[in-house]
Design a protein around this motif. Sequence first.
Motif, short mmCIF file in Angstrom:
data_model
loop_
_atom_site.label_atom_id
_atom_site.label_comp_id
_atom_site.label_asym_id
_atom_site.label_seq_id
_atom_site.Cartn_x
_atom_site.Cartn_y
_atom_site.Cartn_z
N HIS A 267 0.80 -1.22 0.00
CA HIS A 267 0.00 0.00 0.00
C HIS A 267 0.84 1.28 0.00
O HIS A 267 0.28 2.37 0.03
N ASP A 268 2.15 1.15 -0.04
CA ASP A 268 2.99 2.35 -0.10
C ASP A 268 2.55 3.32 -1.20
O ASP A 268 2.49 4.52 -0.96
N PRO A 269 2.26 2.83 -2.42
CA PRO A 269 1.98 3.79 -3.49
C PRO A 269 0.53 4.30 -3.54
O PRO A 269 0.16 4.96 -4.52
N VAL A 270 -0.26 4.03 -2.52
CA VAL A 270 -1.69 4.35 -2.61
C VAL A 270 -1.97 5.85 -2.80
O VAL A 270 -2.78 6.24 -3.63
N VAL A 271 -1.27 6.69 -2.03
CA VAL A 271 -1.56 8.13 -2.11
C VAL A 271 -1.26 8.65 -3.51
O VAL A 271 -2.07 9.36 -4.12
N THR A 272 -0.10 8.29 -4.04
CA THR A 272 0.27 8.74 -5.37
C THR A 272 -0.67 8.16 -6.42
O THR A 272 -1.05 8.86 -7.37
N ALA A 273 -1.05 6.89 -6.24
CA ALA A 273 -1.93 6.26 -7.23
C ALA A 273 -3.30 6.93 -7.25
O ALA A 273 -3.86 7.20 -8.32
N LEU A 274 -3.84 7.21 -6.08
CA LEU A 274 -5.15 7.88 -6.04
C LEU A 274 -5.06 9.29 -6.63
O LEU A 274 -5.97 9.74 -7.34
N ALA A 275 -3.97 9.96 -6.31
CA ALA A 275 -3.76 11.29 -6.88
C ALA A 275 -3.75 11.19 -8.41
O ALA A 275 -4.35 12.01 -9.11
N GLN A 276 -3.08 10.17 -8.91
CA GLN A 276 -3.05 9.91 -10.35
C GLN A 276 -4.45 9.67 -10.88
O GLN A 276 -4.83 10.17 -11.93
N GLY A 277 -5.23 8.91 -10.11
CA GLY A 277 -6.62 8.65 -10.49
C GLY A 277 -7.43 9.93 -10.63
O GLY A 277 -8.26 10.07 -11.54
N VAL A 278 -7.18 10.86 -9.73
CA VAL A 278 -7.89 12.14 -9.79
C VAL A 278 -7.47 12.91 -11.04
O VAL A 278 -8.30 13.54 -11.72
N VAL A 279 -6.19 12.83 -11.38
CA VAL A 279 -5.71 13.48 -12.60
C VAL A 279 -6.41 12.87 -13.82
O VAL A 279 -6.90 13.59 -14.71
N GLU A 280 -6.48 11.54 -13.86
CA GLU A 280 -7.14 10.86 -14.98
C GLU A 280 -8.59 11.30 -15.10
O GLU A 280 -9.11 11.54 -16.19
N TYR A 281 -9.21 11.41 -13.94
CA TYR A 281 -10.62 11.80 -13.89
C TYR A 281 -10.82 13.23 -14.41
O TYR A 281 -11.72 13.50 -15.22
N LYS A 282 -9.95 14.14 -13.95
CA LYS A 282 -10.08 15.53 -14.37
C LYS A 282 -9.87 15.66 -15.88
O LYS A 282 -10.55 16.43 -16.55
N LYS A 283 -8.96 14.89 -16.40
CA LYS A 283 -8.69 14.89 -17.83
C LYS A 283 -9.92 14.41 -18.59
O LYS A 283 -10.39 15.06 -19.52
N LEU A 284 -10.44 13.26 -18.14
CA LEU A 284 -11.59 12.66 -18.81
C LEU A 284 -12.78 13.59 -18.82
O LEU A 284 -13.50 13.72 -19.82
N ARG A 285 -13.02 14.26 -17.70
CA ARG A 285 -14.20 15.11 -17.56
C ARG A 285 -13.93 16.57 -17.89
O ARG A 285 -14.84 17.40 -17.79
N GLY A 286 -12.67 16.87 -18.22
CA GLY A 286 -12.33 18.25 -18.50
C GLY A 286 -12.54 19.17 -17.31
O GLY A 286 -12.95 20.32 -17.45
N ARG A 287 -12.24 18.66 -16.12
CA ARG A 287 -12.43 19.46 -14.90
C ARG A 287 -11.11 20.09 -14.45
O ARG A 287 -10.04 19.56 -14.70
N LYS A 288 -11.22 21.19 -13.78
CA LYS A 288 -10.03 21.83 -13.20
C LYS A 288 -9.91 21.55 -11.72
O LYS A 288 -8.83 21.58 -11.13
N THR A 289 -11.04 21.32 -11.09
CA THR A 289 -11.04 21.10 -9.64
C THR A 289 -11.83 19.83 -9.33
O THR A 289 -12.53 19.29 -10.18
N ILE A 290 -11.72 19.39 -8.09
CA ILE A 290 -12.55 18.29 -7.65
C ILE A 290 -13.66 18.86 -6.78
O ILE A 290 -13.49 19.87 -6.12
N ASP A 291 -14.82 18.22 -6.80
CA ASP A 291 -15.92 18.78 -6.01
C ASP A 291 -15.93 18.20 -4.59
O ASP A 291 -15.16 17.29 -4.25
N ASN A 292 -16.81 18.75 -3.78
CA ASN A 292 -16.83 18.40 -2.35
C ASN A 292 -16.92 16.92 -2.04
O ASN A 292 -16.19 16.45 -1.17
N PRO A 293 -17.83 16.18 -2.70
CA PRO A 293 -17.90 14.75 -2.37
C PRO A 293 -16.56 14.04 -2.58
O PRO A 293 -16.17 13.19 -1.76
N VAL A 294 -15.85 14.39 -3.63
CA VAL A 294 -14.56 13.74 -3.89
C VAL A 294 -13.54 14.17 -2.84
O VAL A 294 -12.78 13.35 -2.31
N GLN A 295 -13.53 15.45 -2.53
CA GLN A 295 -12.65 15.96 -1.48
C GLN A 295 -12.88 15.21 -0.17
O GLN A 295 -11.95 14.78 0.51
N HIS A 296 -14.16 15.05 0.19
CA HIS A 296 -14.48 14.36 1.44
C HIS A 296 -14.12 12.88 1.39
O HIS A 296 -13.65 12.32 2.37
#
Length: 417
Positions: A170-199
């Motif tokens: 599980h060492d790489p979990v934080v970086t991997a999830l961060a990467q997942g958020v990047v992938e998501y923002k790219k796919l959806r054309g978002r600049k920020t993450i919304d509250n539910p994702v932040q929480h």
Amino acid sequence: KELATRIAHFARFPQTGVSLRQMVEFGQNPSQGTLLRAAQFLHDELPIRLAHRVVELDSLPDDLNQMPSVLRVKRMYIDSFNELINFPKVSERIREAVKASTVQSEAEWRQLPRNAPNMTHFDQPKSATHWIPSIQHRYHYDVKPTELPVEVSEYNRSFVRTLETIKRRHDPVVTALAQGVVEYKKLRGRKTIDNPVQHFLDRFYLSRIGIRMLIGQQIELNQQQKHKDFVGIICTKTRIAEVVQEAIDNARFICGDYYMLMSVPEIELHCPKELEFMYVPSHLHHMVFELLKNSLRAVVELYGDEADSYPPIKVVIAEGNEDITIKVSDEGGGIPRSAIDQVWTYMYTTAQTPMLDPDFDQSDFKAPLAGFGYGLPLSRLYARYFGGDLKLISMEGYGTDAYLHLSRLSDNEEPLA
Ligand code: W6P
């Protein structure tokens, strides 16, 4: 599928929090029998916590749960879940042997005063809380020097090996999830993450801190105790001034290195002498180091990297009854009030490399003096994990004060989302 059913089953049990005090009381000079009990607790509790995370990962909105990196993270949680539930249970014989070596029986325990904390949890079947009474009250002293069967220490050793595998996985979990958020923002054309994702990320990372804390304790308690003031990775007499001074030295070094400065901003430390408290030194270092990097960056960027001198950063440590508070004040120009919330959001900066785990070996890692990446939100989670908090107050046009509150009341149970 069968796996899905199992996950769902475990995710229905409540997670069981452990306080800093419980970890310490339980971990002092543990016998092999006590370690076995702790192993049994983890053997029940960890699959529950992991299952909760899998369910949450699955229910992420808007196809965020389908991002390749998020699926990779889920796979890690499932693999660890499987490893734990396939790990053999302690045999009846061993359990009896350990029981016989302890002073008090379960029956005796049941006769204890009704107002004993968490007493009611005891009857809850099939939840990890079943093991907790011994952890909470330490009624089960292993004082009898009875010979325990060799299988006890063998079981402990083997369980620790499994935990080590899981922790490393599980060492790489934080970086991997961060990467997942990047992938998501790219796919959806978002600049920020919304509250539910932040929480979600707050909960997820907080849970990860807790799991790694419990695993880290168990691994460490099974090694020979290195230092008399240590119980696992908890130091019962953490000398704050010493840890903070080390964070100061490290942050100044990295800052000078990064900006190639002739003179690095001074950092003044005002701390009551000999102030000690119970904490995890690596967590403390991690949080203070993170704050100092931000302050240094602000000051150097405001005055430029060729300045002869800078206004010093001031670190003040106050000792209250409830909290020990560490204030870090800089005159780095501050942040606009409207931008304060941004500081706590998980914005992935490309320069980010795992400066993210205090227990991660960072020796070969040349840190960028990264801006608002994951450092601050994660530091706040580390503070909150033991009942503290982290707050920023900024005067735009002047500077920023960061208040790191650390709870002295070590009775706070782990916050479990
Ligand atoms: C700043 C921005 C910041 C964040 C965290 C801690 C200190 C500071 N100073 O200008």
